[in-house]
Design a protein around this motif. Sequence first.
Motif, PDB file in Angstrom:
ATOM      1  N   ARG B 178     -60.892 -46.135 -18.346  1.00 44.58           N
ATOM      2  CA  ARG B 178     -59.199 -45.781 -19.224  1.00 44.58           C
ATOM      3  C   ARG B 178     -59.714 -44.566 -20.399  1.00 44.58           C
ATOM      4  O   ARG B 178     -59.178 -43.571 -20.935  1.00 44.58           O
ATOM      5  CB  ARG B 178     -58.296 -46.778 -19.567  1.00 44.58           C
ATOM      6  N   ALA B 179     -60.985 -45.305 -21.516  1.00 42.51           N
ATOM      7  CA  ALA B 179     -61.756 -44.018 -22.340  1.00 42.51           C
ATOM      8  C   ALA B 179     -61.721 -43.295 -22.108  1.00 42.51           C
ATOM      9  O   ALA B 179     -62.224 -42.347 -22.686  1.00 42.51           O
ATOM     10  CB  ALA B 179     -62.415 -45.117 -23.378  1.00 42.51           C
ATOM     11  N   LYS B 180     -62.771 -43.003 -21.187  1.00 41.11           N
ATOM     12  CA  LYS B 180     -63.019 -41.491 -20.459  1.00 41.11           C
ATOM     13  C   LYS B 180     -62.349 -41.082 -19.916  1.00 41.11           C
ATOM     14  O   LYS B 180     -62.678 -39.924 -19.800  1.00 41.11           O
ATOM     15  CB  LYS B 180     -64.038 -42.334 -19.163  1.00 41.11           C
ATOM     16  N   GLY B 181     -61.248 -41.027 -20.440  1.00 39.85           N
ATOM     17  CA  GLY B 181     -59.501 -40.014 -20.116  1.00 39.85           C
ATOM     18  C   GLY B 181     -59.504 -40.008 -18.618  1.00 39.85           C
ATOM     19  O   GLY B 181     -59.011 -38.944 -17.976  1.00 39.85           O
ATOM     20  N   LEU B 182     -59.968 -41.109 -17.905  1.00 38.44           N
ATOM     21  CA  LEU B 182     -59.650 -40.779 -16.071  1.00 38.44           C
ATOM     22  C   LEU B 182     -58.282 -41.322 -15.893  1.00 38.44           C
ATOM     23  O   LEU B 182     -57.386 -41.941 -16.726  1.00 38.44           O
ATOM     24  CB  LEU B 182     -60.005 -41.836 -15.495  1.00 38.44           C
ATOM     25  N   LYS B 183     -57.234 -40.512 -14.728  1.00 40.08           N
ATOM     26  CA  LYS B 183     -56.216 -40.719 -14.502  1.00 40.08           C
ATOM     27  C   LYS B 183     -55.792 -42.160 -14.070  1.00 40.08           C
ATOM     28  O   LYS B 183     -56.722 -42.852 -13.637  1.00 40.08           O
ATOM     29  CB  LYS B 183     -55.403 -39.611 -13.562  1.00 40.08           C
ATOM     30  N   ARG B 186     -56.468 -43.249  -9.995  1.00 42.99           N
ATOM     31  CA  ARG B 186     -57.739 -43.104 -10.527  1.00 42.99           C
ATOM     32  C   ARG B 186     -58.724 -44.184 -10.617  1.00 42.99           C
ATOM     33  O   ARG B 186     -59.372 -45.412 -10.202  1.00 42.99           O
ATOM     34  CB  ARG B 186     -58.492 -42.022 -10.917  1.00 42.99           C
ATOM     35  N   LYS B 190     -60.418 -46.948  -7.935  1.00 42.40           N
ATOM     36  CA  LYS B 190     -61.748 -46.863  -8.408  1.00 42.40           C
ATOM     37  C   LYS B 190     -62.460 -47.619  -8.532  1.00 42.40           C
ATOM     38  O   LYS B 190     -63.608 -48.500  -8.943  1.00 42.40           O
ATOM     39  CB  LYS B 190     -62.206 -45.562  -8.850  1.00 42.40           C
TER      40      LYS B 190
END
Lengths: 348, 275, 413
Positions: B178-183, B186, B190
């Motif tokens: 989540r911190a990576k900014g993934l939707k 996903r 994933k």
Amino acid sequence: MSSFLSVRDLKVHFPTVDGVVMATDGLSFELQRGKTLGIVGESGSGKSVSSSAILGLHRKSSAIVSGEIWLDGVDLLQISDEEMRRRRGKDVAMIFQDPLSAMHPYYTVGNQIAEAYLVHNNVSKKAAKKRAIEMLDRVGIPQPDRRVDDYPHQFSGGMRQRAMIAMGLINNPSLLIADEPTTALDVTVQAQILDLLQDLQKEFDSAVMIITHDLGVVAEMADDVLVMYAGRAVEYGKCKEILTHPEMPYTWGLLSSVPDVTGDTSAKLIPIPGNPPSLLNPPSGCAFHPRCTHMDKVPGDLCRTEMPELVPGVSAGEHLKRCHLANPDEIYATEILPEIAPELVEEK
Amino acid sequence: MQWTDFLKGVVQGREYPNDPELKKKAPELIANCPAPCFGYSVVNQTTVNTEIKEAFPVTFSIALAALIMWLAGGVFFGVIAAVKKGTLLDRGIVAGALVFYAFPAFFIGVFLLKFFAIKWQLVAIPEYVPIADGFGLWLQGLLLPGLTLALLYMAGYIRMTRAFVLESMSEDYVRTARAKGLKSRRVLVKHSMRAALTPLVTLVGLDFAALMGGAIITETVFNYNGLGKLAFDANTTYDLPTIIGLVILLGTFVIVANIIVDVLYAVIDPRVRVG
Amino acid sequence: MDQTPTTEPSPQGEGPGTATVAAADHEAPRTTANTKAVLSVENLKMYFPVKSSGLIRRTIGHVQAVDGISFQLPTGGSLGLVGESGCGKSTTGRLVTRLYEPTAGKIEFEGRDIANVSARSLKPLRREIQMIFQDPYTSLNPRHSVGAIIGAPLAIHNILPKNKILPRVQELLEIVGLNPEHYNRYPHEFSGGQRQRIGIARALTLQPKVLVADEPVSALDVSIQAQVVNLLQSLQREFDIAFLFIAHDLAIVRHFCPEIAVMYLGKIVEIADRETLYSRPHHPYTQALLSAVPDVKQAAIGGRRERIRLEGDVPSPINPPSGCRFRTRCSLAQEICARAEPPLLQIGKRHKVACHFPGELGHHPEKPITPRLLGVDDTGAPDPGAAPAAEVGNDPGFSDTWFDLERRSMAKA
């Protein structure tokens, strides 16, 4: 000059069956690009909760976040979830404490790093992987083109933390939050990682927030220090100022309860009595008063009844403290310093 | 002596009955049972191998159909319940699953048969058709018995999927994702689900193996001549060779399923992979 | 034994101000060369087999977790074991308490070798050597009450009749600074620091002579760490317990132990009294380790010191480097370091170091000092002319003569 990051009156509250847990309660601080802020506190002091709030990681269903978080002129608490998601990992990135559990065990290190690049850049998978290899090389992983296809469990602890840093920095974020980045590591590896963070900060001119319980790490890394206790800032100012002229008994306690490797061996360890407070039922008045050994120097029942404001300290310089004591500098110089570092007193 | 005879049959194959006189006079009465031969059922006048050969595809088909249905339904509803945790939808799914779990198999089976097939005539009355006679017909025959079993197993899988997904959503690596900014979709598919569904593989393998011998009631309700029904009949008629053959076969299924699950685990989880 | 150590304000929070009282005489008992050793370890080795995968699991190698270490623990004194993860310090602790059976070597407890005694004769020994574990959350059985946890050793060893156990448990709770009335509570009702006190009380139940403390404070919050360290020190004074104090935190070990051994990849690389070790370390690894520790007070007054950067990671203990194990990361390494293993050589009254080029930081000798002792030339190749001296490095204690670095020969004080 307005600050690059400006947090104002941040509150993070978790409603539970037993009542509201006030994990962070009215936190304010500023941070410029190229500078490092160290947030110090024990478990449950609200330091990690606050940083997660800046990244917008709290789920709306479980936490109530209020206040203002201005990053580069935008209030992160006002923008939409989608807008926040697009900034997350791109403008603001985070490095976590335990790199083994913070990486997905089923995907290769390269896959996870490249994913962070792919989500914010319209490039091919191949290009993202190439970029991941570049970043692994930059953070000092040997043979990056081979190690990129390894799984996290095949890396050592230090290498995993390097990989996490590569993942965090792949989009050149302007704000990097490092949550206990070296707590799980050995000292020599910790030194490597801290050096790396400093080099990278210079290179990318990013603002860095380093969250830790280790005053030593803060002393080496930070320009500013914010000491947190029970969800609030109790002391905030220039790092050197706070470490040489602390004015809050909790900070004294932190300094005097940790031995060091160079001081006098006869220096004493003075523990902070008692246990950290419950955030569900914080003590009345000053949250630290049940553990404070200097209450007798404050007239009346002030410590028990009234929460002190965060006000400028006695000594000059940018230094805020939250304490009722009228002459903390004297108490520190005459009572605390001789106990914890007699060799420093004689020098004066 | 009987055991040595039996084991000899398993290894070499044999003829039933072992009577040289009869073989000379009426060779058509002698059943040849090639290795591995599990014996001869006097009750059914045929070798156990033949019995199993006829019954196995029936049970395997039903179990496979049930597996696909319960797995799809269990994971689908489980993930929805986890994502919508605490909402009415979540509670509805969990409660619904519990209701089906509480009903015994014969009730669900008879209910489906009586209403879906007979009263409302939504589907044809189920009858096992070998796959060689037409894929569509085969599928049609499996619908109701498969559903009966699937509804029973689905409840457990919904609850487990929900618990595993919830657990994985609080993992550090999901926070990293989540911190990576993934939707969020996903992150869920994933990162969360990949880890959450791994433990299901073990359960699926063992449940499937157990089902191969355990669908007695369903097979009886729908009158399908599968392994379960074979075992039931053998028990009521004291058909010992058939029982022995089935016990060995089903035990083998469980062992093989375990090995397959272990191998699958290594495929899914790189940490288990042989270095 | 009815006095409660005053060092410890109980976690229930006695009045403020008590915290400083007993810290006044916190110095752990000094050890001298003459103090009799309660525990003496000689050439101790622990190899864990590494199995191949597959159906037939053959042994394909060994993790050399501990590979020939020797040290002494004086009666009522404390020895610190420091090192980074994987250096074998915890394994050493488990060997000394005989939770593992060593592959080779001697563990002498009060003059008796306990390295290979049977499980049956171990039982009385368990009363003498106890252990405090790192994680207070997982090392206490959550389904047992505190009273049962602390009283179990008394019942197991048939020391006290059943009706006397409870008073003793309450007494122990009081000693470690917990409320004696809380004996029927369960571990989850206590905080981390309190749980560690329970673990300490359990270890004290049988009045051991040796306590092995494996990272006793590293799982605790900083403000709680000092409480537990002070408690351990007052207990040591009061009951004359010898401590083997295992930790990765160099500052805590320095505070607690007058004598400290530094481990790297299963070996002791340097052992000395704390003043020598921390102010004049002679092994490059000790120097790197010390320079890596962030220091609040130094940083606050004089900016940061230059760190010695160690490159790379610790090599695998399955296939450690030949010769000196530290050579792959050492800036001083020469040919001899790959060929010959440096012995743990005594170079001072209470100072031993395992290095071919020992010296203070920046003053390491140009030529190795060890060739004559080992019977090799300066590159480490066997020297037919030189006769190797008798086995050096396996003596657990310190001797009155040692190798003088200045004169390059054996000397007496």
